[in-house]
Structures are given as structure tokens and as C-alpha cells.
Design a protein around this motif. Structure first.
Motif, PDB file in Angstrom:
ATOM      1  N   GLN A  91     -11.753  -1.838  -2.213  1.00 31.05           N
ATOM      2  CA  GLN A  91     -12.013  -3.072  -2.422  1.00 31.05           C
ATOM      3  C   GLN A  91     -10.864  -3.993  -2.806  1.00 31.05           C
ATOM      4  OE1 GLN A  91     -14.089  -0.575  -4.262  1.00 31.05           O
ATOM      5  NE2 GLN A  91     -14.972  -0.566  -2.082  1.00 31.05           N
ATOM      6  N   GLY A  92      -9.867  -3.152  -3.221  1.00 29.77           N
ATOM      7  CA  GLY A  92      -8.819  -3.965  -3.387  1.00 29.77           C
ATOM      8  C   GLY A  92      -7.630  -3.408  -2.632  1.00 29.77           C
ATOM      9  N   TYR A  93      -6.698  -4.483  -2.326  1.00 29.11           N
ATOM     10  CA  TYR A  93      -5.366  -4.175  -1.586  1.00 29.11           C
ATOM     11  C   TYR A  93      -4.211  -5.069  -2.281  1.00 29.11           C
ATOM     12  CZ  TYR A  93      -8.829  -2.509   1.620  1.00 29.11           C
ATOM     13  OH  TYR A  93     -10.118  -1.736   2.247  1.00 29.11           O
ATOM     14  N   ILE A  94      -3.228  -4.110  -2.494  1.00 28.92           N
ATOM     15  CA  ILE A  94      -1.994  -4.413  -3.189  1.00 28.92           C
ATOM     16  C   ILE A  94      -0.757  -4.244  -2.137  1.00 28.92           C
ATOM     17  CG2 ILE A  94      -0.325  -4.488  -5.042  1.00 28.92           C
ATOM     18  CD1 ILE A  94      -2.601  -3.805  -6.854  1.00 28.92           C
ATOM     19  N   CYS A  95      -0.480  -5.235  -1.394  1.00 31.74           N
ATOM     20  CA  CYS A  95       0.699  -5.098  -0.423  1.00 31.74           C
ATOM     21  C   CYS A  95       1.604  -5.694  -0.364  1.00 31.74           C
ATOM     22  CB  CYS A  95      -0.347  -5.692   1.042  1.00 31.74           C
ATOM     23  SG  CYS A  95       0.241  -5.349   2.571  1.00 31.74           S
ATOM     24  N   LEU A  96       2.727  -4.672  -0.734  1.00 35.78           N
ATOM     25  CA  LEU A  96       3.923  -5.100  -1.546  1.00 35.78           C
ATOM     26  C   LEU A  96       5.051  -5.090  -0.173  1.00 35.78           C
ATOM     27  CD1 LEU A  96       3.932  -3.109  -4.548  1.00 35.78           C
ATOM     28  CD2 LEU A  96       3.209  -5.365  -4.103  1.00 35.78           C
ATOM     29  N   SER A  97       5.486  -6.346   0.195  1.00 34.48           N
ATOM     30  CA  SER A  97       6.437  -6.314   1.427  1.00 34.48           C
ATOM     31  C   SER A  97       6.026  -5.424   2.283  1.00 34.48           C
ATOM     32  CB  SER A  97       7.870  -6.075   0.614  1.00 34.48           C
ATOM     33  OG  SER A  97       8.877  -6.393   1.704  1.00 34.48           O
ATOM     34  N   PRO A  98       5.224  -5.651   3.146  1.00 32.46           N
ATOM     35  CA  PRO A  98       4.691  -4.592   4.252  1.00 32.46           C
ATOM     36  C   PRO A  98       5.416  -4.894   5.596  1.00 32.46           C
ATOM     37  CG  PRO A  98       3.308  -6.345   4.107  1.00 32.46           C
ATOM     38  CD  PRO A  98       4.014  -6.799   2.901  1.00 32.46           C
ATOM     39  N   GLU A  99       5.950  -4.037   6.176  1.00 32.24           N
ATOM     40  CA  GLU A  99       6.591  -4.185   7.351  1.00 32.24           C
ATOM     41  C   GLU A  99       5.371  -3.881   8.459  1.00 32.24           C
ATOM     42  OE1 GLU A  99      10.053  -1.727  10.275  1.00 32.24           O
ATOM     43  OE2 GLU A  99      10.096  -1.884   7.853  1.00 32.24           O
ATOM     44  N   LEU A 100       4.831  -5.111   8.936  1.00 31.15           N
ATOM     45  CA  LEU A 100       3.655  -5.181   9.663  1.00 31.15           C
ATOM     46  C   LEU A 100       3.833  -4.639  10.861  1.00 31.15           C
ATOM     47  CD1 LEU A 100       2.295  -8.687   8.268  1.00 31.15           C
ATOM     48  CD2 LEU A 100       1.364  -6.345   7.451  1.00 31.15           C
ATOM     49  N   ALA A 101       2.627  -4.158  11.307  1.00 25.08           N
ATOM     50  CA  ALA A 101       2.788  -3.682  12.991  1.00 25.08           C
ATOM     51  C   ALA A 101       2.506  -4.972  13.748  1.00 25.08           C
ATOM     52  CB  ALA A 101       1.472  -2.539  13.085  1.00 25.08           C
ATOM     53  N   PRO A 102       2.915  -4.929  15.012  1.00 20.00           N
ATOM     54  CA  PRO A 102       2.542  -6.426  15.712  1.00 20.00           C
ATOM     55  C   PRO A 102       1.272  -7.246  15.657  1.00 20.00           C
ATOM     56  CG  PRO A 102       3.663  -4.465  16.998  1.00 20.00           C
ATOM     57  CD  PRO A 102       3.176  -4.029  15.796  1.00 20.00           C
ATOM     58  N   PRO A 103       0.161  -6.530  15.614  1.00 27.05           N
ATOM     59  CA  PRO A 103      -0.968  -7.466  15.704  1.00 27.05           C
ATOM     60  C   PRO A 103      -1.722  -7.258  14.265  1.00 27.05           C
ATOM     61  CG  PRO A 103      -1.627  -5.205  16.554  1.00 27.05           C
ATOM     62  CD  PRO A 103      -0.270  -5.396  16.212  1.00 27.05           C
ATOM     63  N   MET A 104      -0.864  -6.896  13.417  1.00 26.46           N
ATOM     64  CA  MET A 104      -1.501  -6.620  11.962  1.00 26.46           C
ATOM     65  C   MET A 104      -2.036  -7.833  11.257  1.00 26.46           C
ATOM     66  SD  MET A 104      -2.763  -4.393   9.837  1.00 26.46           S
ATOM     67  CE  MET A 104      -2.148  -2.828  10.255  1.00 26.46           C
ATOM     68  N   ALA A 105      -1.027  -8.890  11.465  1.00 26.58           N
ATOM     69  CA  ALA A 105      -1.467 -10.145  10.809  1.00 26.58           C
ATOM     70  C   ALA A 105      -2.785 -10.803  11.151  1.00 26.58           C
ATOM     71  CB  ALA A 105      -0.266 -11.397  10.953  1.00 26.58           C
TER      72      ALA A 105
END
Length: 382
Positions: free
Chosen positions: A161-175
Motif C-alpha cells: 500500500q506504500g511505495y518509497i521511490c528514491l531517485s528511480p531509473e524509470l523504464a520508458p513507459p513507467m511514468a
């Protein structure tokens, strides 16, 4: 230099934290190998046998576990968040394979798919069975693993239920996927962080994701974002973790002076008593933990009631305090005040006398309660 910073940072949290880590080797059928786990149980876990705890799973556990565990121990010590179980998965030699996704659909692939199933189908069931875990579960990741944790978000019924996303190297369609999912999600906490000195490609994508999220209108989801000035890809971690925990557990914290002044004293459509009850019912629903109402929260509410002279609210407040803290004089003090202010001095005197026999709490002492009784007797010549 980076290693030195993290070594100092880790040592500080190790000193701060009282709980010691348990090291386990977990044999995974999905991965066909063993994985090293670090587990921090709350203080007095073995004594509080009926208590359940939120679970925080930390990827990159070889360096991310200690700062998360240290902050959790510190925050829970001061009751700014519930005591929680923290589990780190060491990935020093496997993180790239663990986070692998395919180049067509950009979904977990090969070892990445196996690692995804390992967490959801093996590790979490094991932790739920072995430890007293509550409904609330949070996952933490940084750069590669910061991208990977989002795949759990896309399930119909997310296990976290909780996501702590620190400086993620996002995959192309992730955003776009994150934005679409959070547009319709309920009871999800999502924290995202970057920094001015973050890797340029990561910072650009993260800021673009935040811009998309700013347009999302969904009151059932809580979103938090930080862009830390003068921090780097690595040092932002130390600033982001406490900010994330503050955001996720905002409703859990004690009533502050600011809340007292800006909320309790200005309530119009509801009362301070109702606010107190709703506050604890909401936190129980959000975090899956039923807890005793703090004495300080009772005092904040009663002070607001006295300030606004809403004397009728002292009666239900007193009964609630007796239920929550039956061994203390708190509830009988509120009942005594209620009867005193509503013209029933004999009932007020009996309430103070009943409270006198119980344990002292906060500003209430036996001498103070006796003075209340004697003052009534003096005023009425009894």
C-alpha cells in the motif's frame, strides 16, 4: 567518498537504533537460490505477543536497510509512526538481474520476473506466517530497484500500500503507467524523490513524472514529492527516508500545537471530541492497527473544549478516557469538570473522589483532585 558517507551514515543509525538486525538465509524455489535477509523487529516484539506491526520491505538491503531501519526505530520511539517490522533483501551481486525487464513491454523478464514472483509468492507469505504483520505493507527502492517496486503497484489488488521511490531509473513507459494507476487507486501512499545533483537523466524523468502527477485529482491516494537542493543521487536517500515516513504516517502522529490552534479551536461542523474519535478510527482503517488514545491527545482536546466552553463535550470525553485509561484519574477529572460546569456539584465531588483513588497522570495529582473536592465542600458549606 560515497562509500565513506554511507559508512558514517550507517554507523549513526546503528547507534541510534536499539533493535538489532536478525540475519536469515531464505531459500527461494522461484530463484533456485538462497537470498540473504536482514530483519529488524520492533522493540519488545517478543513481549507484546498480541500486537501486530506494519511490514516495510527494503530492496537494496545491503546498503538501504540500515537507514530505513534506523529511521523506523527512531520515529516509532517517539510515536510518530507505528512500530514496524523492517526486512531488507540483499542484492549486491544480483540487483541488475533482479530488476531486468524486457525491451518490448518493459515488464519484468527472465530473472526480473522470477524476482517479482519471489517477493509476492514466497517472501511475503513467509513473513506473514512467521511474524505478526499488519495489513499495511510498504516497499522501498533506489534507482534500479526504485523503478522495480512500481510493478507491484500495477496489480489489481496491490500487495503493497506504500511505495518509497528514491531517485528511480524509470523504464520508458513507467511514468505514464504510474500516473494512470494512481489516478484511480485508493488507499495508496506514493513517495517520489530526486535532487538537484541527481544523475541528469534520472532527474529529468522524475521531474516529468511529478509534473504528470500534479495534474492527478484523486483524493483517495496520497502522493508526496521532494527535489532536494544540493543533494546527489546517493545523499538524497538520507533526507528522503524520514520525509517519506512523515508523509505516510501523518495521520498517526500526536495532535500538534499547530493542529490544536488551526483545527481544534476552529471546528464548526464537528466537535473536538468527534475529531478525536474520527482521528483514531481513521488511523485504524488506514494502518490496520487499533491503538489506545494517547493521554496527550485527550489533554489537547479537553483544552480546546475548555477554551471554547463547550462543557457538554466533557461528559463523553470523560467516559471515553475511563474506557481507554481505566487505571488513571483522567476520565473522572473530565466528568467532575462536566458536572461542576453544568450545575451538579454533588456529582462533581463524587467524580473527583473516584478519581482520587486512581493513578496520577499528566498534570493530575492526588493533591490536585483533593483540592477540587475540598473547594466544592467549601463553596457549598458541606
Amino acid at each position: 567518498m560515497k562509500k565513506s558517507i554511507f559508512f558514517i551514515f550507517t554507523c549513526l543509525f546503528t547507534v541510534y537504533g536499539y533493535s538489532q538486525a536478525i540475519y536469515e538465509s531464505f531459500r527461494s524455489i522461484k530463484l533456485d537460490q538462497s537470498r540473504e535477509l536482514k530483519i529488524q523487529l520492533p522493540r519488545n516484539y517478543n513481549k507484546n505477543v498480541d500486537k501486530i506491526y506494519p511490514l516495510i520491505v527494503v530492496l537494496d538491503g545491503d546498503y538501504l536497510f540500515e537507514p530505513v531501519a534506523g529511521n523506523v526505530d527512531y520515529f516509532s520511539y517517539w510515536e510518530d509512526m507505528p512500530e514496524s517490522i523492517v526486512v531488507g533483501i540483499n542484492q549486491r551481486k544480483t540487483r541488475e538481474d533482479d530488476c531486468r525487464y524486457d525491451s518490448a513491454e518493459f515488464l519484468p523478464d527472465l530473472k526480473g520476473a522470477e524476482f517479482f514472483e519471489f517477493i509476492g509468492q514466497e517472501l511475503l507469505p513467509y513473513l506473514n506466517k512467521t511474524y505478526r504483520t499488519a495489513q499495511l505493507k510498504i516497499i522501498v527502492g533506489h534507482d534500479y530497484t526504485g523503478n522495480f517496486i512500481n510493478y507491484f503497484l500495477f496489480k489489481d489488488n496491490p500487495i503493497f500500500q506504500g511505495y518509497i521511490c528514491l531517485s528511480p531509473e524509470l523504464a520508458p513507459p513507467m511514468a505514464e503507467r504510474i500516473t494512470n494507476k494512481l489516478s484511480t487507486s485508493s488507499e495508496i501512499w506514493y513517495y517520489l524523490a530526486t535532487a538537484t545533483n541527481d544523475a541528469e537523466n534520472i532527474k529529468k524523468e522524475v521531474i516529468a513524472l511529478d509534473e504528470k502527477m500534479q495534474a492527478v485529482e484523486n483524493t483517495e491516494m496520497d502522493y508526496f514529492f521532494d527535489n532536494f537542493d544540493e543533494s546527489s543521487h546517493y545523499t538524497l536517500v538520507g533526507r528522503a527516508i524520514p520525509k517519506a515516513l512523515e508523509g505516510i504516517f501523518e495521520m498517526y502522529r500526536p495532535i500538534s500545537k499547530k493542529t490544536y490552534k488551526e483545527v481544534l479551536l476552529t471546528l464548526e461542523e464537528t466537535s473536538p471530541y468527534d475529531y478525536l474519535v474520527d482521528m483514531y478510527q481513521t488511523t485504524e482503517k488506514l494502518y490496520g492497527i487499533k491503538r489506545k488514545i494517547r493521554v496527550n491527545d485527550f489533554i489537547a482536546v479537553s483544552t480546546a473544549i475548555e477554551k471554547n466552553k463547550n462543557w457538554s463535550e466533557l461528559e463523553p470525553l470523560g467516559k471515553l478516557a475511563i474506557k481507554e485509561h481505566p487505571d488513571t484519574m483522567l476520565g473522572y477529572y473530565y466528568l467532575g469538570m462536566f458536572y461542576e460546569q453544568t450545575g451538579e456539584p454533588k456529582k462533581a465531588m463524587r467524580a473527583y473522589e473516584n478519581g482520587f483513588q486512581l493513578s496520577e497522570v499528566a498534570f493530575l495529582t492526588k493533591d490536585y483532585m483533593l483540592d477540587k473536592v475540598n473547594k466544592i465542600k467549601e463553596d457549598f458549606g458541606w
